[in-house]
Structures are given as structure tokens and as C-alpha cells.
Design an enzyme around this catalytic site. Sequence first.
Site, mmCIF file in Angstrom:
data_model
loop_
_atom_site.group_PDB
_atom_site.id
_atom_site.type_symbol
_atom_site.label_atom_id
_atom_site.label_comp_id
_atom_site.label_asym_id
_atom_site.label_seq_id
_atom_site.Cartn_x
_atom_site.Cartn_y
_atom_site.Cartn_z
ATOM 1 N N GLU A 239 -10.766 10.114 40.514
ATOM 2 C CA GLU A 239 -9.949 11.236 40.019
ATOM 3 C C GLU A 239 -10.991 12.353 39.803
ATOM 4 O OE1 GLU A 239 -7.771 13.170 40.391
ATOM 5 O OE2 GLU A 239 -6.144 12.061 39.794
ATOM 6 N N ASP A 314 -2.230 13.027 42.380
ATOM 7 C CA ASP A 314 -1.382 13.969 41.834
ATOM 8 C C ASP A 314 -0.573 14.632 43.083
ATOM 9 O OD1 ASP A 314 -3.482 15.105 43.451
ATOM 10 O OD2 ASP A 314 -4.026 16.872 42.214
#
Length: 518
Positions: A239, A314
Site C-alpha cells: 500500500e 483501493d
Amino acid sequence: MSMRSWLRRIRRALPAAGTTAVLVAGLLVGGATASQAATQGPCDIYAAGGTPCVAAHSTTRALFASYSGPLYQVQRTSDGRLQDIGMLAAGGVADAGAQDSFCAGTACTITRVYDQTGGGNTLVYQGPGGTGGADSAAVANTEALSVGGRKAYALYINPGNSYFAYNPAGGVPTGSSPEGEYMVTSGTHVNGGCCFDYGNTEIDHKADGNGAMDAINFGTECWFGGCSGTGPWVQADLENGLFSGGSKTWNTAQVSQTSRFVTAMLKNDGTARMALKGADARSGGLTQLYSGTLPGGWSPMHKQGAVILGSGGDCCQTNRNASAGTFYEGAMVKGYPSDATDAAVQANIAAAGYSTDTTNPFVPGAKVSLQATTSCCTGDYLRHDTGDDRVVIAPVTSGSSAVDKGNATWIVRAGLADSSCVSFESADTPGRYLRHYAFQLHLQADAGTGQFAADATFCAKPGNSGTGYSLQSFNFPAKYIRHYRLVGYIAGNGGTNAWDNPSSWAQDTSWLAAAPWS
């Protein structure tokens, strides 16, 4: 056919030769030997190493030797019906024929990929009718391939396709718990879009900060810049960044993985270290791409325990996946696997026999049973005797014992004397190969000599009778594997030996590559 009936049959058929008298004696005592080989899948290997699989997915094969459930689900566009696709046998390769039959005359998509662990981490496409969101399911038949000589289908992901799973009771590591992952993918179907990932992701489909993900990334995207080469590379999506090593600086030990089939591995102990590895999924060992500390600012990890395939974390509730990639199989494990375990998993993948050839049954790693085509013997298969090392033909049916089925099953290997040809290793007596000696067929341990290699190498040709395949001796190219009076030989079409009799030679030297009995 009972053993007694078969013995009467072979006595009538045997030529008057001393070697065949020994054969009968061996058969009388050979029926009770148990199978000596236990098939393993990658998740069996991980479990033996103390790092059990918590999620296991594949459209091509079982990842546990005992798995007998469905691999994936397809949906027809013509009527919306769903169909689970399983395997040809427990622990085996996907039943591509079931998909072909169900999807005949219409298009199909892959709507889910089942979790073989039983933990409930089944991947479902991220779109309307799936887990919700803006993506769609991948087309089911874009890429056909061969695994162990059997046709299968890939999960071929284009931009706009992706999959997700979340089960709070599914056992996927969370927080800073250690975790390992692998996937088999393709080095020829990639792009630089974000992000072709497989692994641990956020449960809310949002970028929740450094360390919220722990997923293998495979593609040509160079997140922090400074990359060397054109990729694709095995990287870690933690991430807020794709990492080629332990920092934002490019890892010069990275290697582009351009093989048609690629093994990609990531392991992360959650607090201090991680490792990246890559390999050709068809052969050879793993390359250590990185082993060292976690990037600064990404330790400790904050994993959330969902599973992503084909997109970044996401995605894809309000947007669409931009990446392309191919998924054949993969698993996530609890704990930090040892290097020995990693190597054993890679060896298992290589032995599975991934290939683009969907027509050749003699792909190294394939299992096969060789069925006679002569009218007398179409229920017979080439098998080894459990009482001695002779090779014969004998009936095998679905009701036969596990021993008989194992005796009639062979693992195709690259030819010991010539890799463009093949050798046949016994499936239930590993390390022993079909070879000729004094023109008769035997099952013997590899002696490691050039003579043994040549005697155990055969080249597949179109069937001499126009049916199936004929197996030409490497070092006696005028001779082919033949059954003669129920015994296996290499034989020429005419000659001084009884088994060179030209009568029915073309039929006796032609074999069907049948589905393996075990």
C-alpha cells in the site's frame, strides 16, 4: 477380468521363452504391493513446513492432494446459468471439458474462484452481481493451456476485471502476523496499470495507509522511478507503493520475469523482514530477488485480512481496475515459509507440467496411461508387474485395485538422453523408468549411465496404424514399443526375434494416451 482369468490368458499367449516363465512366476506373487508414491500439492508442502495455507485458488488444478471440490464457477451469458468446474479426479487437473460442454455456443465468464482450504476465502468478481462495484468478471475461455498434458483454462484478467474475498473467520493473517504468498502468472500478458496483485488487502476497498496491504504485484509499473529494464517484475504491494526491495530506491538485484509461465513469491514477517523470489514455472529453481528489512515507514504491518486478485486495494467500488495479468494458481499461508519450503513448492509447480500445448499428451510432468489399440486388447494398458521388473499389458478398469491402477500410470519426463523426446517414470514407484534391455521392456531405477538414459528414452510419433501414438526407441530408431503376446518389447517390423513378427505390428505399436488411472 479376474487375476485368475488373466493368468490363463497370458499362459495361452506367452511364447516359449525362458524370460516369460519368470514373468508368470512374478505375477503370481505380485498383486499385493501397496502404492509407494503419495501425490502432494503446494499446500501439502506448506503444511509439512509448518506454514499452512489459509487461502488457495486455482483455475487449473488442485493445490491439495486430497481436494475434490470445485475449482471455479462459470456463468453463461445466454441464460445466466451458473456451473461449478471441478477436476478430472481428486487432487488433479481441471475438467476443461465440463466448461467446454456447458459454454458451447455461448460466452461464459468466471464469476468466482473457490478457496480450496475450506476457510471460506472464495474470490468473487468485483462488479454488479458479484461483490458489487464497477468491474466485471473475466471471460472464461480467453486462454487455454495444458497442465500435465490436460487442457485447462486460465483466469485471464484484462483492465476492468478483478476479484475480492473477505471472511473475518477465514484465517488470513492480520496486523503484523507473518505471511507468505505465491502465484503462477504469465510474463507475456502484462501492463503498467495499477495494480495486478494477489494477496492481502484492505476490507473497505480503500487505501488505508502504509502496510495495510501485503500482496504480490506483477507487472511493468515502476512506482518510485529509477527502474532498470522493462519488466515485468515481482514486487510487493504494501500500500502506497510497489517495492522492488527494502526501500523506495530501485533494487538492482531485480530481474525481469518474461517466461510464458512465472512463479512469483513474497513473504513478510510483519515486523522486520521480507523476501521476493521469481522463477520460470516450468523448470529450474527460484531466483532470490530480495531478502532483507522491510521498507522504513512500512513496519510494522497493518494487514486487514481480505484477499485481492487482479487489482490494487483501493479498487473497485467506484472505479475500475487498470491492470492486466494472468492467474493460474496461488496460495496464501500463515507464517514465514522456509527457503526449503519455497524450493519444494517451486519443484511441485515445475512438475505440474504447465505448457501452451493443448494437444500433445506427452508434456513433461504429465501423467498418462498407455492403452493398447489392437482389437484383441483395447481394454489393456502398459503396466509394470509388482512381482518383478517386467512390463506387460493387462486389463485395467474403474473397478480395478489402486495397485493395478498405479502400475498402469506413468509420469512423462523430458527424455533422459534427449530432452526433445520423453522418458516414462512409474507413477507409483518413483525413480524407476521404463527401459528396454535385450529388447524386452523393464522397470528399473535410473543407473545414471548413458546406456540407461538411451534405453529409457522414446520419441513420440504419429501412430504406425494411423491411430494414437507410436513410441520410437531412441537408440534403436527402427524399433517401437510393442506388446507381443501380452509382454512389452521394442520391436521392428520384421526381424529374427519372435516379437518382430510383422503381423499386426502397426496396431501393436500404436497406443492411445489415455487419462491416467491414478
